[in-house]
Design an enzyme around this catalytic site. Structure first.
Site, PDB file in Angstrom:
ATOM      1  N   ASP A 152       0.823  -1.211   0.000  1.00 15.91           N
ATOM      2  CA  ASP A 152       0.000   0.000   0.000  1.00 15.91           C
ATOM      3  C   ASP A 152       0.862   1.267   0.000  1.00 15.91           C
ATOM      4  O   ASP A 152       2.105   1.198  -0.008  1.00 15.91           O
ATOM      5  CB  ASP A 152      -0.916  -0.049   1.242  1.00 15.91           C
ATOM      6  CG  ASP A 152      -2.277   0.560   0.984  1.00 15.91           C
ATOM      7  OD1 ASP A 152      -2.394   1.431   0.114  1.00 15.91           O
ATOM      8  OD2 ASP A 152      -3.230   0.171   1.703  1.00 15.91           O
ATOM      9  N   ASP A 246      -9.814   3.925  -3.502  1.00 16.72           N
ATOM     10  CA  ASP A 246     -10.517   2.719  -3.041  1.00 16.72           C
ATOM     11  C   ASP A 246     -11.935   2.581  -3.599  1.00 16.72           C
ATOM     12  O   ASP A 246     -12.678   3.551  -3.710  1.00 16.72           O
ATOM     13  CB  ASP A 246     -10.607   2.727  -1.515  1.00 16.72           C
ATOM     14  CG  ASP A 246      -9.265   2.412  -0.885  1.00 16.72           C
ATOM     15  OD1 ASP A 246      -8.251   2.367  -1.604  1.00 16.72           O
ATOM     16  OD2 ASP A 246      -9.246   2.212   0.345  1.00 16.72           O
TER      17      ASP A 246
HETATM   18  C1  GAL Z   1      -6.071   1.391   1.374  1.00 17.33           C
HETATM   19  C2  GAL Z   1      -6.115   0.350   0.288  1.00 17.33           C
HETATM   20  C3  GAL Z   1      -7.250  -0.587   0.635  1.00 17.33           C
HETATM   21  C4  GAL Z   1      -6.976  -1.246   1.977  1.00 17.33           C
HETATM   22  C5  GAL Z   1      -6.742  -0.174   3.044  1.00 17.33           C
HETATM   23  C6  GAL Z   1      -6.247  -0.785   4.351  1.00 17.33           C
HETATM   24  O1  GAL Z   1      -5.086   2.292   1.085  1.00 17.33           O
HETATM   25  O2  GAL Z   1      -6.314   0.961  -0.958  1.00 17.33           O
HETATM   26  O3  GAL Z   1      -7.433  -1.559  -0.384  1.00 17.33           O
HETATM   27  O4  GAL Z   1      -5.837  -2.065   1.847  1.00 17.33           O
HETATM   28  O5  GAL Z   1      -5.799   0.772   2.620  1.00 17.33           O
HETATM   29  O6  GAL Z   1      -6.046   0.172   5.333  1.00 17.33           O
END
Ligand code: GAL
Length: 442
Positions: A152, A246
């Site tokens: 991430d 997301d």
């Molecule tokens: C976001 C990511 C999500 C999930 C989340 C967890 O940045 O895009 O898919 O992994 O963090 O905190």
């Protein structure tokens, strides 16, 4: 005999030359699996993961090809690393047998295990992350038996911020125009700037190098939301790369992401998979039509298909969507790497960037279906008629005239629609999709 390669074969070779090719075909085709985040966010533990794995088997998802069971954010001790080894520590309450314990159970079921970290100092939920610890973490993951890493983009220290800002229409601050440009971003890159030299590319490259140095093949799934123009470098860095912010289980968000990702289809091939985020099939208030359309789009775009709903309470009709044999067979084609492309936008003039009405008419060749996959969507708010005209479809053009017939199968019902001449029309409910397998001429 000609010594020239056909153009498609040449393009495919060129894209592979630039790709991260891994042993045993890992990452050659888009991944199929399940992940904790869309289902449970931070509320995860050993038993939820094993339930997902067991249900993936009971529901026939494993037999359909889904193989990765992935742990997302919040799996480690939040307060920090082991002071002696500097390793991340699996949360002993959530994972009493560690990650290696889960991995051996998952492997015992013939499945693979995924884990999560971030190219920053903390993850998005505030847990320890891997920037500066790439080697140590890659070693831990390999030792524990991990097969997949989602990486991430949270917790990035200011000293690692990129020099420039790239326009990602759905998640770049600043006003944006409907054609997908962000006129008000501060600090756009000068023309010709090479994003593979950006700090983001370096952060992600460091983990790639660490993963390549350990004695285990770990699929590398980049999650930098497209922010450093991932399409220009991520294919040589990872096996798949997120293209947007997301997803949420809302139709408007799914359509917005699909529209954005649909403009990246030239980047899809073996070893190269733009990722419009994990599936929301089974979540929120999505209608059955919306669940179908979401899945068909992701499969046709050859995106990773990572299920994100609790599998012990999923409805049968959602399982049927996720197991659709025609769409999965198109998605996992071992011979043809390219995805379906839009051949006509339908509601809009061709090449229109519209977060509400993405391209409606798609087609792509398939070696396994023995023909062409054709999709028609209705992105409008009420029932509409849609027509696939054979002579408009690139894969059929040449042989297709007004009188040419093709054997057609409805991919949702598996019904043989017989020899269909010239065109095929269907009334589609709002946000629904027709999926056709167009086979031999007749
Ligand atoms: C976001 C990511 C999500 C999930 C989340 C967890 O940045 O895009 O898919 O992994 O963090 O905190």
């Amino acid at each position: 005999m000609s010594h020239y390669l056909p153009l498609a074969a040449l393009l495919s070779l060129l894209s592979q030359a630039n790709a991260l090719v891994r042993p045993d075909g890992v990452g050659r085709l888009p991944a199929l699996g399940w992940n904790t985040w869309n289902a449970f966010a931070c509320d995860i533990d050993d038993s939820k993961i094993m339930t997902a794995a067991e249900e993936a088997i009971n529901l026939g998802l494993k037999d359909a090809g889904y193989q990765y069971i992935n742990i997302d954010d919040c799996w480690s001790v939040q307060s920090g690393r082991d002071p002696n080894t500097q390793r991340m520590i699996p949360d002993p309450v959530k994972f009493p047998n560690g990650i290696s314990g889960v991995a051996s159970e998952i492997h015992g079921l013939g499945l693979k295990l995924g884990i999560y970290s971030s190219a920053g100092t903390v993850t998005c939920a505030g847990y320890p992350a891997s920037l500066g610890y790439e080697k140590i973490d890659a070693e831990s993951f390999a030792e524990w038996g991990v097969d997949y890493l989602k990486y991430d983009n949270c917790g990035v220290p200011a000293s690692w911020n990129d020099q420039y800002t790239h326009c990602v229409p759905d998640n770049t601050n600043g006003a944006r125009l409907p054609n997908g440009t962000c006129p008000d971003i501060t600090n756009p890159a000068p023309p010709g700037y090479d994003w593979s030299t950006s700090r983001t590319a370096h952060r992600y490259g460091a983990m790639r190098d660490a993963l390549l140095s350990v004695n285990r093949t770990i699929l590398y799934s980049l999650c930098e939301w497209g922010q450093a123009d991932a399409k220009e470098w991520a294919n040589a860095t990872g096996n798949s790369w997120r293209t947007t912010g997301d997803i949420t289980p809302d139709w408007s968000r799914i359509a917005e992401i699909a529209n954005e990702n649909s403009f990246l289809m030239n980047y899809v091939d073996f070893w190269s998979h733009p990722d419009p985020d994990m599936l929301e099939v089974g979540n929120g208030d999505l209608t059955i039509e919306e669940n179908r359309a979401h899945f068909a789009l992701w499969a046709a775009m050859k995106s990773p298909l990572i299920i994100g709903t609790p599998l012990d309470s999923i409805r049968e009709e959602h399982v049927a969507i996720l197991k659709n044999k025609h769409l999965l067979s198109f998605h996992q084609d071992p011979v043809i790497g390219r995805p379906a492309y839009p051949y006509k936008w339908g509601y809009n003039p061709d090449w229109t960037f519209d977060p509400v009405h993405p391209a409606e008419y798609w087609s792509g060749p398939s070696s396994t279906l023995g023909g062409t996959l054709v999709l028609m969507f209705n992105f409008e708010e009420s029932a509409k008629n849609r027509t696939a005209v054979w002579s408009e479809i690139p894969e059929l053009r040449g042989s297709a005239g007004n009188h040419t017939g093709y054997h057609v199968t409805d991919a949702w019902t598996d019904k043989d629609l017989g020899c269909v001449k010239g065109e095929y029309s269907k009334t589609l409910q709002s946000h629904d999709v027709a999926a056709l397998v167009v086979g031999k001429s007749c």
